[in-house]
Design an enzyme around this catalytic site. Structure first.
Site, PDB file in Angstrom:
ATOM      1  N   GLU A  44       0.919  -1.308  -0.146  1.00  0.00           N
ATOM      2  CA  GLU A  44       0.064   0.103  -0.009  1.00  0.00           C
ATOM      3  C   GLU A  44       0.880   1.175   0.059  1.00  0.00           C
ATOM      4  OE1 GLU A  44      -3.027  -0.385   3.048  1.00  0.00           O
ATOM      5  OE2 GLU A  44      -3.773  -2.222   2.286  1.00  0.00           O
ATOM      6  N   LYS A  59     -15.604  -1.560   2.445  1.00  0.00           N
ATOM      7  CA  LYS A  59     -14.862  -2.092   1.087  1.00  0.00           C
ATOM      8  C   LYS A  59     -16.055  -2.715   0.152  1.00  0.00           C
ATOM      9  CE  LYS A  59     -10.386  -3.496   3.588  1.00  0.00           C
ATOM     10  NZ  LYS A  59      -9.728  -4.449   4.199  1.00  0.00           N
TER      11      LYS A  59
END
EC number: 4.2.1.11
Length: 424
Positions: free
Chosen positions: A204, A336
């Site tokens: 990330e 999500k």
């Protein structure tokens, strides 16, 4: 009013070099919507099913079966429907799948179509996606949770905690928040390098140094905030994602990097101690996904002053969120889109959270693409927080850049959430 005349699914690659689903939806007025589906590394057991092919191709991670569902059964079921009927279209796909976890067609197939339809309809109306989904009230720019140190499943180092994040709450705007985060990120890089640590980045975009403990990582971040000219606990706060299900087994939280084995009570004490020492305002998945008693104990202990975010706990699922609300467990949901697998269900989960006075944090996955849909969703839902990685890797920066564009488009009507996200 524009009917769906074509749906094209294709296999593309995500930020980890693994296949994922991309979908184009074409409407009769010529409008096009395109969406790519993300994929997680640390996934909750209760997430909707991401359909993978198995076999030797792409080491089993191909998505040709999901693509076949998009181009075949799904198009046959919804082709000709009006793209403005998002809820009806999503429910048609869910019914076609016929399972509780979308294991027949695949959440990756259904979600790709769902998001592409919303984008096509927004294009047909000549509206930005955030405005089409959120209406005239959509105007809150989210505070970023910027993941600047990676551990756990996101990095090859001994740190147990998966993500160490900064939240620039004192920024005057979203663009200002991105600038502050970038300055801290580059200061941290220099600090790590001068201490002899590598500055490679994880999935990330955060650094993945070979640090010995959670507190050592926090110490480096605190120093970087100060050296960048900001005050920890005033200008910038800390947020953590423990992903504790990954180190929980047989009732024991095994912090291997720190040589600690803790029961639920010990884990609650661990978090309470950290919160007492450092300006931590958010902890995600501080307890394991099915340790409801541990979650309740943690919420009772520090929930009045810290945002306790359920990711694996809730998996963007209304049923699990309703259970959590009824039990007084956690006080926030991580959102999500691929955990639940459709736009409609995602928006319903956010609405349920807000009605219960839970916060909602829009989130990426560790396997991302250049698709920036979640930036629009964060503003559309006025959720006030977004988690989309570090200040490195174009798959992460695509979301920050889209938020900057949205802020520009909103002009004076836009509002940066800032310190409104703080508890207590």
């Amino acid at each position: 009013m524009a009917a769906i005349i074509d749906i094209i699914g294709r296999e593309i690659l995500d930020s980890r070099g693994n296949p994922t689903v991309e979908v184009d939806v074409l409407l009769e007025d010529g409008s096009l919507g395109r969406a790519a589906v993300p994929s997680g590394a640390s996934t909750g057991a209760h997430e909707a099913v991401e359909l993978r092919d198995g076999g030797s191709r792409y080491k089993g991670k191909g998505v040709l079966n999901a693509i076949a569902a998009v181009n075949g059964d799904i198009f046959d079921a919804i082709g000709g429907m009006d793209a403005s009927e998002q809820i009806q279209i999503d429910r048609t796909m869910i019914a076609l799948d016929g399972t509780s976890n979308k294991s027949n067609l695949g959440a990756n197939a259904i979600l790709g179509v769902s998001l592409a339809i919303a984008k096509a309809q927004a294009a047909s109306l000549g509206q930005p996606l955030f405005r089409y989904i959120g209406g005239p009230a959509a105007r809150v720019l989210p505070v970023p949770m910027m993941n600047i140190v990676n551990g756990g499943e996101h990095a090859d180092n001994p740190i147990d905690i998966q993500e160490f994040m900064i939240m620039p709450v004192a920024a005057g705007s979203l663009a200002d928040a991105v600038r502050m985060g970038s300055e801290v990120f580059h200061t941290l890089k220099a600090e790590l390098k001068s201490a002899g640590h590598n500055t490679n980045v994880g999935d990330e975009g955060g650094f993945a140094p070979n640090l010995a403990s959670t507190e050592e990582a926090i110490g480096f971040i605190m120093k970087a905030i100060e050296k960048a000219g900001y005050k920890p606990g005033d200008d910038i706060y800390l947020a953590l994602d423990a992903a504790s299900t990954e180190f929980f087994k047989n009732g024991v939280y095994n912090l291997q990097g720190e040589g600690k084995k803790l029961d639920a009570g010990g884990m609650v004490d661990y978090w309470a101690d950290l919160v007492g020492k450092y300006p931590i305002i958010s902890i995600e998945d501080g307890m394991a996904e099915d340790d409801w008693e541990g979650w309740k104990a943690l919420t009772d202990r520090i929930g009045s002053k810290v945002q306790l975010v359920g990711d694996d706990l809730f998996v963007t699922n209304k049923r699990r969120l309703a259970d959590g609300i009824a039990k007084g467990t956690a006080n926030s949901i991580l959102v999500k889109v691929n955990q639940i697998g459709s736009l409609t269900e995602t928006l319903e989960s956010v609405e349920m959270a807000h009605k219960a006075s839970y916060t909602a944090v829009m989130s990426h996955r560790s396997g991302e693409t250049e698709d920036a849909t979640i930036a629009d969703l964060a503003v559309a839902t006025n959720c006030g927080q977004i988690k989309t990685g570090s200040l490195a890797r174009s798959d992460r920066l695509a979301k920050y850049n889209q938020l900057i564009r949205i802020e520009e488009a909103l002009g004076p009507s836009g509002e940066y959430a800032g310190k409104s996200v703080l508890k207590g």
